[in-house]
Design a protein around this motif. Structure first.
Motif, PDB file in Angstrom:
ATOM      1  N   LEU A 117       7.895  -2.824  -9.905  1.00  0.00           N
ATOM      2  CA  LEU A 117       6.582  -3.487  -9.499  1.00  0.00           C
ATOM      3  C   LEU A 117       5.909  -3.761 -10.578  1.00  0.00           C
ATOM      4  CD1 LEU A 117       5.597  -0.770  -6.521  1.00  0.00           C
ATOM      5  CD2 LEU A 117       6.003  -3.404  -6.210  1.00  0.00           C
ATOM      6  N   TYR A 118       5.613  -3.071 -11.570  1.00  0.00           N
ATOM      7  CA  TYR A 118       4.814  -3.372 -12.763  1.00  0.00           C
ATOM      8  C   TYR A 118       5.399  -4.253 -13.739  1.00  0.00           C
ATOM      9  CZ  TYR A 118       5.539  -1.758 -17.585  1.00  0.00           C
ATOM     10  OH  TYR A 118       5.846  -1.567 -18.893  1.00  0.00           O
ATOM     11  N   VAL A 131      -7.085 -10.351 -11.471  1.00  0.00           N
ATOM     12  CA  VAL A 131      -6.292 -10.627 -10.428  1.00  0.00           C
ATOM     13  C   VAL A 131      -7.005 -10.140  -9.030  1.00  0.00           C
ATOM     14  CG1 VAL A 131      -4.246 -10.369 -11.472  1.00  0.00           C
ATOM     15  CG2 VAL A 131      -5.234  -8.256 -10.667  1.00  0.00           C
ATOM     16  N   SER A 150       4.529  -7.680 -11.919  1.00  0.00           N
ATOM     17  CA  SER A 150       3.240  -8.230 -12.136  1.00  0.00           C
ATOM     18  C   SER A 150       3.280  -8.757 -13.534  1.00  0.00           C
ATOM     19  CB  SER A 150       2.353  -6.896 -12.138  1.00  0.00           C
ATOM     20  OG  SER A 150       1.831  -6.910 -10.864  1.00  0.00           O
ATOM     21  N   TYR A 167      13.550  -4.512  -4.074  1.00  0.00           N
ATOM     22  CA  TYR A 167      12.366  -5.153  -4.656  1.00  0.00           C
ATOM     23  C   TYR A 167      12.834  -6.361  -5.693  1.00  0.00           C
ATOM     24  CZ  TYR A 167       7.829  -6.161  -6.616  1.00  0.00           C
ATOM     25  OH  TYR A 167       6.675  -6.918  -6.698  1.00  0.00           O
ATOM     26  N   LEU A 215      -1.240  -3.055 -13.251  1.00  0.00           N
ATOM     27  CA  LEU A 215      -0.018  -4.167 -12.955  1.00  0.00           C
ATOM     28  C   LEU A 215       0.829  -3.775 -11.655  1.00  0.00           C
ATOM     29  CD1 LEU A 215       1.278  -4.671 -16.460  1.00  0.00           C
ATOM     30  CD2 LEU A 215       0.229  -6.345 -15.154  1.00  0.00           C
ATOM     31  N   TYR A 216       1.090  -2.464 -11.708  1.00  0.00           N
ATOM     32  CA  TYR A 216       1.811  -2.071 -10.682  1.00  0.00           C
ATOM     33  C   TYR A 216       1.369  -2.023  -9.095  1.00  0.00           C
ATOM     34  CZ  TYR A 216       2.010   2.743  -8.114  1.00  0.00           C
ATOM     35  OH  TYR A 216       1.709   3.557  -7.257  1.00  0.00           O
ATOM     36  N   ASN A 258      -1.027  -4.282  -8.699  1.00  0.00           N
ATOM     37  CA  ASN A 258      -1.292  -5.541  -8.050  1.00  0.00           C
ATOM     38  C   ASN A 258       0.133  -6.113  -7.421  1.00  0.00           C
ATOM     39  OD1 ASN A 258      -2.663  -7.988  -7.667  1.00  0.00           O
ATOM     40  ND2 ASN A 258      -1.331  -8.851  -9.477  1.00  0.00           N
ATOM     41  N   SER A 259       0.967  -5.519  -7.761  1.00  0.00           N
ATOM     42  CA  SER A 259       2.514  -5.975  -7.357  1.00  0.00           C
ATOM     43  C   SER A 259       2.375  -5.495  -5.931  1.00  0.00           C
ATOM     44  CB  SER A 259       3.766  -5.508  -8.080  1.00  0.00           C
ATOM     45  OG  SER A 259       4.029  -6.457  -8.910  1.00  0.00           O
ATOM     46  N   ARG A 260       2.052  -4.303  -5.826  1.00  0.00           N
ATOM     47  CA  ARG A 260       2.186  -3.531  -4.442  1.00  0.00           C
ATOM     48  C   ARG A 260       1.509  -4.232  -3.447  1.00  0.00           C
ATOM     49  NH1 ARG A 260       1.790   2.890  -3.846  1.00  0.00           N
ATOM     50  NH2 ARG A 260       3.883   2.361  -4.039  1.00  0.00           N
ATOM     51  N   CYS A 264       6.791  -7.348   1.959  1.00  0.00           N
ATOM     52  CA  CYS A 264       7.537  -8.167   2.106  1.00  0.00           C
ATOM     53  C   CYS A 264       8.923  -8.050   1.850  1.00  0.00           C
ATOM     54  CB  CYS A 264       7.087  -9.797   1.497  1.00  0.00           C
ATOM     55  SG  CYS A 264       7.864 -11.017   1.557  1.00  0.00           S
ATOM     56  N   CYS A 265       8.880  -7.346   0.602  1.00  0.00           N
ATOM     57  CA  CYS A 265      10.195  -6.915  -0.087  1.00  0.00           C
ATOM     58  C   CYS A 265      10.557  -5.281   0.468  1.00  0.00           C
ATOM     59  CB  CYS A 265      10.353  -7.012  -1.574  1.00  0.00           C
ATOM     60  SG  CYS A 265      10.138  -8.702  -2.041  1.00  0.00           S
ATOM     61  N   VAL A 266       9.676  -4.367   0.177  1.00  0.00           N
ATOM     62  CA  VAL A 266       9.780  -3.056   0.493  1.00  0.00           C
ATOM     63  C   VAL A 266       8.812  -2.272   1.055  1.00  0.00           C
ATOM     64  CG1 VAL A 266      11.590  -2.605  -1.374  1.00  0.00           C
ATOM     65  CG2 VAL A 266       8.897  -2.551  -1.910  1.00  0.00           C
ATOM     66  N   LYS A 267       9.076  -1.156   1.537  1.00  0.00           N
ATOM     67  CA  LYS A 267       7.985  -0.269   2.181  1.00  0.00           C
ATOM     68  C   LYS A 267       7.028   0.329   1.069  1.00  0.00           C
ATOM     69  CE  LYS A 267      10.490   1.217   6.149  1.00  0.00           C
ATOM     70  NZ  LYS A 267      11.267   2.414   6.738  1.00  0.00           N
ATOM     71  N   HIS A 268       5.711   0.570   1.544  1.00  0.00           N
ATOM     72  CA  HIS A 268       4.851   1.222   0.398  1.00  0.00           C
ATOM     73  C   HIS A 268       3.936   2.310   1.257  1.00  0.00           C
ATOM     74  CE1 HIS A 268       5.534  -2.219  -2.285  1.00  0.00           C
ATOM     75  NE2 HIS A 268       5.525  -2.825  -1.414  1.00  0.00           N
ATOM     76  N   LYS A 291       8.093   1.623  -8.882  1.00  0.00           N
ATOM     77  CA  LYS A 291       6.971   1.413  -9.418  1.00  0.00           C
ATOM     78  C   LYS A 291       7.329   0.746 -10.875  1.00  0.00           C
ATOM     79  CE  LYS A 291       3.979   5.344  -8.116  1.00  0.00           C
ATOM     80  NZ  LYS A 291       3.689   6.539  -8.602  1.00  0.00           N
ATOM     81  N   CYS A 322      14.405  -9.099  -4.293  1.00  0.00           N
ATOM     82  CA  CYS A 322      13.589  -9.951  -3.598  1.00  0.00           C
ATOM     83  C   CYS A 322      12.569 -10.845  -4.238  1.00  0.00           C
ATOM     84  CB  CYS A 322      12.753  -9.214  -2.500  1.00  0.00           C
ATOM     85  SG  CYS A 322      11.595  -9.614  -1.522  1.00  0.00           S
TER      86      CYS A 322
END
Lengths: 273, 273
Positions: free
Chosen positions: B150-151, A189, B154, B185, A150-151, A153-155, A113-117, B147, B188
């Motif tokens: 992202l972390y 999660v 979360s 990110y 954590l990271y 899960n955000s991804r 939604c925000c960035v590419k992965h 990263k 966003c």
């Protein structure tokens, strides 16, 4: 007082039998095996012996007593040898999913939604699609901590928030353990974890045995230089060699040597059947 | 062909004037200053000169032309000198929030919905409460990548999902830059970023100038050993010393030396007023 033993850091500490018991248990030894090993190790402990030597010796004994522990131990080692980069580990994990009936794509860039992965592996089967993130560590003591979970899960959430991405599960696969907090968080999660000798859910070890996914690095009958040459051709499974006789000839192996390699591959398979 | 210059990696590459222009611009130099500096640097470029030497020389010239750039540059350097651990950087960032009227707590463990997290700084003011995560890097080129963002997000979501935690904003503060994707990110998902010379939102530099938050490491009139002694007492702001005359005596400074230090602190302040 127990004798002082030398740790890998160079420091000395009193020999701790409980610690050794725990590590043997962790490697899968049953109580009777642990008792036998401790009995044989005790006379060897002397002032100044390194903990590394104690553990190496214990694991050699463990391999003698328990075929399954020995296999676990060598599988873990063989997977480390797919390093030092994580690239072949990704290829290897892709094989694990293939064996379970998935079609796989490796290294796919997806818009979140925000960035590419970059998604390490996308595994699809008629019943579900799984996005997989692989974490390869070069040191067995390097755990996957909660930050990694954590990271990840955000991804996962960012990918999920883009409706164009349709997937059902998100996996974090590693060649080392996950910290307690990482397990707790992932469980909470809904990120699935897959590791070696993990005490929860799926375990690479079980899948390897079921589908004969022994890494090429586990073969004893091949020279190191040949294993590296095959790895540079992105061959990661021992059993793939059964269809690669020509490649082995190209590397300079003769008919006799190839026969030995094939026989080792078939024997490992048979020993699990 | 431009002369070959030696990179920090030991490799050689053709001297790239555009790259030098960009780095000067990035440090805040205006076009006329860049032109003057390039003109003075050109005759110095010879085969084999290190890029480090070229850049150091350029920045010395920049400091001569532009007081503000010089200040930016030394602030960044002074904050690096609060390392190598990130502990004093946290204390320093806490001072930044204090200056903005917040009450602060450092290193607070909070329960999230899934796991516990250590929040580096909790800053509260009647109008809002902010949770702050600090990232200190020892190398200026080490960016905060996606990263990290992202972390952090979360962690923020897990804390937010526990209703017991009441906070309005979540900040990621660092002494180095954020990658483009990290900015995209964070923007966003609503994580606020605070860095030095950042091109978006708040900037530590501006706050430092406004509230005279010069780090103790920026003082030229103190010996390194005294700065380290003060840092080990967790003193991070130059201006705190104005109330610490006794401590300076204890460290062995005489009346004359203390006068010099105080004068430097007051002069820096005055130069911004």
């Amino acid at each position: 007082m127990s004798p002082l033993v030398k740790k890998s850091t160079g420091e000395f500490e009193e020999f701790d039998e409980q610690k050794l018991r725990r590590s043997l248990k962790h490697a899968g030894a049953i109580p009777s095996e642990i008792a036998k090993i401790i009995q044989q190790i005790r006379p060897l402990i002397h002032e100044g012996i390194s903990t590394k030597r104690i553990f190496n010796h214990s694991f050699r004994l463990l391999r003698r007593y328990s075929q399954e522990c020995a296999r676990n131990y060598s599988l873990k080692k063989a997977i480390f040898e797919l390093g030092p980069s994580g690239f072949l580990f990704e290829k290897y994990v892709a094989e694990v999913f293939k064996a379970k009936g998935f079609k796989v794509k490796v290294g796919v860039v997806k818009k979140g939604c925000c960035v590419k992965h970059e998604v390490d592996i996308i595994a699809s089967r008629p019943d579900k699609t799984i996005y997989v993130e692989c974490k390869f560590h070069n040191h067995p003591n390097r755990k996957n901590d909660v930050k990694t979970a954590l990271y990840i899960n955000s991804r996962f959430l960012d990918l999920k928030n883009n409706k164009a991405n349709e997937f059902d599960e998100f996996y974090l696969v590693s060649n080392t353990l996950f910290s307690k907090d990482a397990v707790k968080y992932a469980d909470c999660v809904g990120v699935k974890l897959l590791g070696i000798n993990s005490s929860y859910g799926d375990d690479i070890q079980a899948i390897v045995n079921k589908y004969h996914l022994h890494p090429i690095t586990s073969l004893q009958s091949l020279k190191k230089k040949h294993i590296h040459a095959l790895m540079s051709r992105e061959i990661v499974l021992a059993k793939s060699l059964l269809k690669q006789k020509k490649t082995l000839f190209e590397l300079g192996l003769d008919e006799m040597e190839i026969k030995q390699v094939f026989s080792e591959i078939k024997n490992v398979r048979r020993s699990y059947e």
